[in-house]
Design an enzyme around this catalytic site. Structure first.
Site, PDB file in Angstrom:
ATOM      1  N   GLY A 239       0.618  -1.266   0.005  1.00  0.00           N
ATOM      2  CA  GLY A 239       0.043  -0.002  -0.011  1.00  0.00           C
ATOM      3  C   GLY A 239       0.991   1.172   0.003  1.00  0.00           C
ATOM      4  O   GLY A 239       0.080   2.354  -0.142  1.00  0.00           O
ATOM      5  N   GLU A 275       3.789  -6.692   1.446  1.00  0.00           N
ATOM      6  CA  GLU A 275       3.273  -7.243   0.307  1.00  0.00           C
ATOM      7  C   GLU A 275       3.395  -6.109  -0.547  1.00  0.00           C
ATOM      8  O   GLU A 275       2.441  -5.596  -0.975  1.00  0.00           O
ATOM      9  CB  GLU A 275       2.053  -7.654   0.270  1.00  0.00           C
ATOM     10  N   PRO A 276       4.409  -5.221  -0.752  1.00  0.00           N
ATOM     11  CA  PRO A 276       4.318  -3.993  -1.705  1.00  0.00           C
ATOM     12  C   PRO A 276       4.290  -4.428  -3.186  1.00  0.00           C
ATOM     13  O   PRO A 276       5.025  -5.509  -3.525  1.00  0.00           O
ATOM     14  CB  PRO A 276       5.654  -3.364  -1.424  1.00  0.00           C
ATOM     15  N   TYR A 318      -9.743   5.523 -12.287  1.00  0.00           N
ATOM     16  CA  TYR A 318      -9.471   6.227 -11.172  1.00  0.00           C
ATOM     17  C   TYR A 318      -8.979   7.601 -11.044  1.00  0.00           C
ATOM     18  O   TYR A 318      -8.869   8.283 -10.281  1.00  0.00           O
ATOM     19  CB  TYR A 318      -8.334   5.696 -10.191  1.00  0.00           C
ATOM     20  N   CYS A 346     -13.535   4.203 -28.795  1.00  0.00           N
ATOM     21  CA  CYS A 346     -14.872   4.954 -29.069  1.00  0.00           C
ATOM     22  C   CYS A 346     -15.639   5.188 -27.561  1.00  0.00           C
ATOM     23  O   CYS A 346     -16.663   4.799 -27.678  1.00  0.00           O
ATOM     24  CB  CYS A 346     -15.446   4.053 -30.213  1.00  0.00           C
TER      25      CYS A 346
HETATM   26  N1  LLP Z   1      -1.608  -6.775  -0.732  1.00  0.00           N
HETATM   27  C1  LLP Z   1      -3.150  -6.866  -0.949  1.00  0.00           C
HETATM   28  C2  LLP Z   1      -3.797  -7.842  -0.120  1.00  0.00           C
HETATM   29  C3  LLP Z   1      -3.522  -6.034  -1.719  1.00  0.00           C
HETATM   30  O1  LLP Z   1      -4.949  -6.225  -2.111  1.00  0.00           O
HETATM   31  C4  LLP Z   1      -2.813  -5.394  -2.708  1.00  0.00           C
HETATM   32  C5  LLP Z   1      -3.246  -4.441  -3.454  1.00  0.00           C
HETATM   33  C6  LLP Z   1      -1.408  -5.177  -2.070  1.00  0.00           C
HETATM   34  C7  LLP Z   1      -0.868  -5.990  -1.426  1.00  0.00           C
HETATM   35  C8  LLP Z   1      -0.455  -4.142  -3.113  1.00  0.00           C
HETATM   36  O2  LLP Z   1      -0.825  -2.960  -2.877  1.00  0.00           O
HETATM   37  P1  LLP Z   1       0.343  -1.912  -3.207  1.00  0.00           P
HETATM   38  O3  LLP Z   1       1.592  -2.026  -2.674  1.00  0.00           O
HETATM   39  O4  LLP Z   1       0.378  -2.301  -4.732  1.00  0.00           O
HETATM   40  O5  LLP Z   1      -0.387  -0.703  -2.930  1.00  0.00           O
HETATM   41  N2  LLP Z   1      -5.377  -1.139  -9.703  1.00  0.00           N
HETATM   42  C9  LLP Z   1      -5.228  -0.295  -8.446  1.00  0.00           C
HETATM   43  C10 LLP Z   1      -4.662  -0.641  -7.147  1.00  0.00           C
HETATM   44  C11 LLP Z   1      -5.242  -1.837  -6.717  1.00  0.00           C
HETATM   45  C12 LLP Z   1      -4.762  -2.473  -5.456  1.00  0.00           C
HETATM   46  C13 LLP Z   1      -5.280  -3.770  -5.027  1.00  0.00           C
HETATM   47  N3  LLP Z   1      -4.524  -4.287  -3.991  1.00  0.00           N
HETATM   48  C14 LLP Z   1      -4.458   1.111  -9.238  1.00  0.00           C
HETATM   49  O6  LLP Z   1      -4.256   0.897 -10.351  1.00  0.00           O
HETATM   50  O7  LLP Z   1      -4.314   1.976  -8.385  1.00  0.00           O
END
Ligand code: LLP
Length: 421
Positions: A239, A275-276, A318, A346
């Site tokens: 996140g 979990e990045p 988004y 389109c």
């Molecule tokens: N762990 C879990 C359980 C998750 O659901 C996610 C992301 C991550 C880790 C990784 O999060 P990050 O470090 O990438 O922020 N499609 C959207 C983002 C969706 C994220 C979903 N879950 C976008 O384009 O902004």
């Protein structure tokens, strides 16, 4: 910091001119930098140094096997959310013992495949899922390590579509019910309860929500230990946000994130997983596209690109901002004009930017969408029967196509017309 920089008036990916790749591969395409991927991965490694940990790359962000192999060889584990991701990680050479399986709706078949193939842990998200996991584990004669994802009811203060830690979101079990759910888990056969999992959202640009969530996890750890559970692993999710504009944004650094983890949960002596996704892949990838036409509208000019919303959906989905830069470096002080930057699909939603100031561009010019490495290629589609665009990986002065553009025959031949039609 990334490795897409101007050199001698043109954009390079590491030591390769982006224009050379465009000439070889055709546009549009995704382009990733090995050095940037590894740099970002190592920032997390450094941030957690001194603590037993595993950085599990959330491969949903960018899941090409060449990317997975690059990170796995550097020591990364993977966070997967479907059996498809699991199989893809295994195909890329990631050992099962370094894969954690997250996600709200794992089916019995998915669970069985991962159990049989080898898995580090399941992050369980509900009681019914726990029952299924227990039954499958028992039927395969194994005992599976689990954490339970708790929903800490914390506002991540990010875009509503990517916020996951509020009680109204579908993720995890309410933290207030955790003791009961852990008691149930401990009573079920085939499950070995080893930890707690939390993930509150994506593109967080402030550490405060993480701090609240991790404090709640720390308190819960003590409570669950007092109840007799051997809590020894904390999965603190992903996140951490990235800068999408180059001027005004300065999201917290992995080092600060790591320090926060140590401060909030370090005293518990647990192994830490994170979990990045975005922070590792986001600024390690660009999307390269070509101007097809410059069209003068009534009150504005449109840059019509060969890339479209099906290739990069984040702006449409988004309202996401992506920096768009010309591949030929503008002269210092070059005149700029506002453009609406759009694709050929389109619908009006196929708009990347409105009134964006850009140097004068002409048909045939190349542009690069920065920060497109995460949630770019993986969210693309063939809408309008536009082929999925290729992915290319650069390492120093070499590049390789790591996913080829399908031919129209390949796309068209995937359909089957019933014999009775
Ligand atoms: N762990 C879990 C359980 C998750 O659901 C996610 C992301 C991550 C880790 C990784 O999060 P990050 O470090 O990438 O922020 N499609 C959207 C983002 C969706 C994220 C979903 N879950 C976008 O384009 O902004």
């Amino acid at each position: 910091m990334d490795h897409f920089l101007y050199r001698d008036g043109t954009l390079y990916a590491e030591d390769v001119p982006v224009a050379d790749i465009a000439a070889a591969v055709g546009t549009p395409f995704y382009l990733y930098s090995t050095a940037t991927l590894l740099r970002h991965y190592r920032l997390f490694e450094d941030a957690l140094a001194g603590t037993e940990h595993l950085v599990c790359y959330a491969m949903k962000a960018a899941s090409n096997q060449a990317i997975l192999k690059t990170l796995a060889e550097a020591g990364a584990g993977m966070d997967v959310v479907s059996v498809g991701e699991y199989l893809r990680a295994r195909a890329a050479g990631v050992p099962g013992g370094r894969i954690v399986f997250s996600g709200v709706g794992k089916t019995a078949d998915e669970i069985r495949t991962a159990l049989e193939g080898g898995i580090r842990q399941f992050n369980v998200e509900s009681e019914p899922e726990m029952q299924v996991l227990s039954a499958v584990a028992e039927s395969t004669g194994t005992s599976v390590p689990i954490t339970i994802r708790v929903n800490p009811d914390v506002d991540a203060k990010t875009h509503a579509k990517i916020s996951t830690g509020k009680s109204e979101n579908k993720f995890g079990i309410p933290i207030a019910r955790a003791r009961d759910v852990y008691a149930l888990a401990a009573s079920l056969p085939g499950l070995e309860v080893i930890g707690i999992d939390v993930h509150i959202g994506s593109q967080l640009t402030d550490l405060a929500p993480f701090e609240l969530a991790f404090q709640k996890v720390a308190e819960l750890t003590e409570v669950l230990r007092a109840d007799g559970h051997d809590i020894r692993r904390l999965d603190l999710g992903g996140g951490l946000g990235i800068p999408y504009t180059r001027s005004n944004e300065a999201p917290p650094l992995p080092l600060e994130f790591g320090a926060l983890i140590k401060r909030t949960v370090g005293h518990l002596g647990c192994e830490i997983e994170i979990e990045p996704g975005r922070l590792i892949a986001g600024n390690a990838g660009i999307m390269v596209s070509r101007v097809i036409y410059v069209k003068s509208g009534e009150d504005r000019d449109f840059l019509i690109l060969d890339g479209a919303m099906n290739d990069l959906i984040r702006p449409a989905m988004y309202e996401a901002y992506h920096d768009i830069v010309p591949v030929i470096e503008p002269e210092p002080g070059a005149e700029q004009s506002p453009y609406d930057i759009v694709g050929p699909v389109c619908e009006s939603g196929d708009t990347f930017a409105k009134g964006r100031l850009m140097p004068k561009l002409s048909a045939g010019d190349l542009v690069a969408f920065r920060s497109a490495g995460a949630y770019g290629a993986v969210m693309s589609s063939e809408y309008n029967t536009r082929p999925l665009i290729p992915e290319v990986l650069v390492k120093d002065d070499q590049f390789a196509v790591i996913r080829a553009r399908p031919t129209f025959d390949e796309i068209i031949n995937r359909d089957t017309i019933p014999e009775w039609l």
